[in-house]
Write a protein that holds these residues in place. Structure first.
Motif: not given
Ligand SMILES: [Zn+2]
Length: 363
Positions: A68, A71, A113, A224-225, A294
């Motif tokens: 993404h 991220e 993203r 991810h975040t 994440e």
């Protein structure tokens, strides 16, 4: 090692740090340069791959950053930190590690993203040979209402009311599922999984074919975040719940962290077209165990920011200072500028990387 030696302020810097750290730690490097896109200032975009250890070993780790786009700053920092902290020199004999940096380099470089085609790459890996793309019928009822026409408080309030009415009718789990699972009909909508395979998707398949050809057991992390408590890791393991591979992921990272956890306190959406699922398919009958990991930022506040990301993508003549101001808010949501968040996530990411490698070595 200081966190700002691993975190970067631009894609080009992150790429430079990744390549330098890989060379320093004697990794084998391979770059897949994007055929026709560049960074905003005309620099090349590439998916860079660094590999360490034994390339022929049956046990291989595959760690991915930047699925993404923006991220990626967080996952990139973990990859760079692992190399700088001497991870490669600590590897056990019969094991290899493949670091994939910037899987969606366009989004990474352009602070968004989605990909160059505005596709959510983490919904793009559906099996297109299996027939029609998955439907998301409830999204059809929401699509027009979700599309923000102008970035004003009134417009955001209108979208919030539409989501509240949907929640009233179907519940908050159904709203989350509808907003997050993926949709394949509206290129101008949220979580659009694309009408075809993205360049990044095909390139990842090439990487797996060429670099994991001898792998029998693969440990996987996609960084991810955005989900989880602020600065804390949150695990989304897509191995079959109750199966042996799922149990293995629980062993690596702690059952309490992996099993039964609820993103934003809700039922996990029925995500379609994940990179995780694509990697499983590319590996065929070889075993893969791992997770999307994440790091938490703003919780459900991310919904507003996902809208902002999409709205910014559609503005071609936005006043530059307004763009910079809004983009800073959006970037701070995806990868907080807060040095403490960055220190905590880097430290945590290094530990989770080591746990995966130890688990893989013992598999
Ligand atoms: Zn993500």
């Amino acid at each position: 090692m200081q966190y700002y030696e691993c975190y970067s302020a631009s894609y080009t810097s992150a790429r430079g740090k990744f390549l330098a750290a890989a060379e320093e730690s004697k990794g084998a490097l391979r770059s897949f340069v994007h055929p026709d896109k560049t960074t905003p200032d005309g620099q090349p975009l590439a998916i860079d791959v660094a590999r360490f250890g034994d390339p022929k070993a049956a046990r291989q780790a595959l760690f991915v950053s930047g699925t993404h786009g923006q991220e990626g700053f967080s996952g990139s920092a973990v990859q760079i930190g692992w190399m700088r902290a001497g991870g490669p020199s600590r590897l056990p004999k019969d094991l290899g590690v493949v670091l994939v940096h910037g899987l969606n380099p366009y989004g990474f470089a352009h602070f968004t993203r989605t990909t160059e085609n505005n596709v959510d790459l983490n919904r793009n890996f559906i099996d297109r040979s299996a027939g029609a793309a998955p439907a998301n019928p409830r999204y059809e009822t929401l699509h027009e209402d979700l599309k923000i026409r102008d970035w004003t408080d009134e417009e955001n309030a209108r979208v919030d009311r539409a989501m509240a009415a949907f929640t009233e009718a179907h519940g908050r789990d159904a709203l989350f599922d509808t907003l997050a699972r993926g949709q394949y009909r509206h290129p101008d909508g949220l979580i659009f999984g694309g009408s075809d395979r993205e360049w990044s998707n095909a390139t990842l398949e090439t990487i797996i074919q060429e670099m994991l050809s001898d792998a029998e057991k693969v440990a996987f992390i996609d960084w991810h975040t955005g989900i989880g408590d602020y600065g804390k890791p949150f695990f989304l393991c897509f191995n079959d719940a109750g199966g042996q591979l799922f149990a293995r992921a629980c062993d690596w990272w702690g059952k309490e962290n992996v099993d039964g956890v609820r993103p934003h306190g809700m039922e996990r959406p029925n995500y379609t077209g994940l990179v995780f699922q694509g990697v499983q398919r590319f590996l065929g009958n070889r075993q893969m165990c791992g997770a999307v990991i994440e790091f938490g930022t703003r919780g459900l506040g991310m919904r507003r920011v996902l809208r902002l990301d999409q709205w910014l993508r559609r503005q071609s003549d936005l006043e530059p200072d307004a763009r910079a101001t809004l983009q800073a808010d959006m970037m701070d949501a995806f990868c907080p500028f807060d040095g403490q968040w960055r220190k905590d996530t880097l430290e945590s990411g290094l530990k989770l990387t080591d746990q995966a490698i130890e688990g893989l070595a013992a598999w």
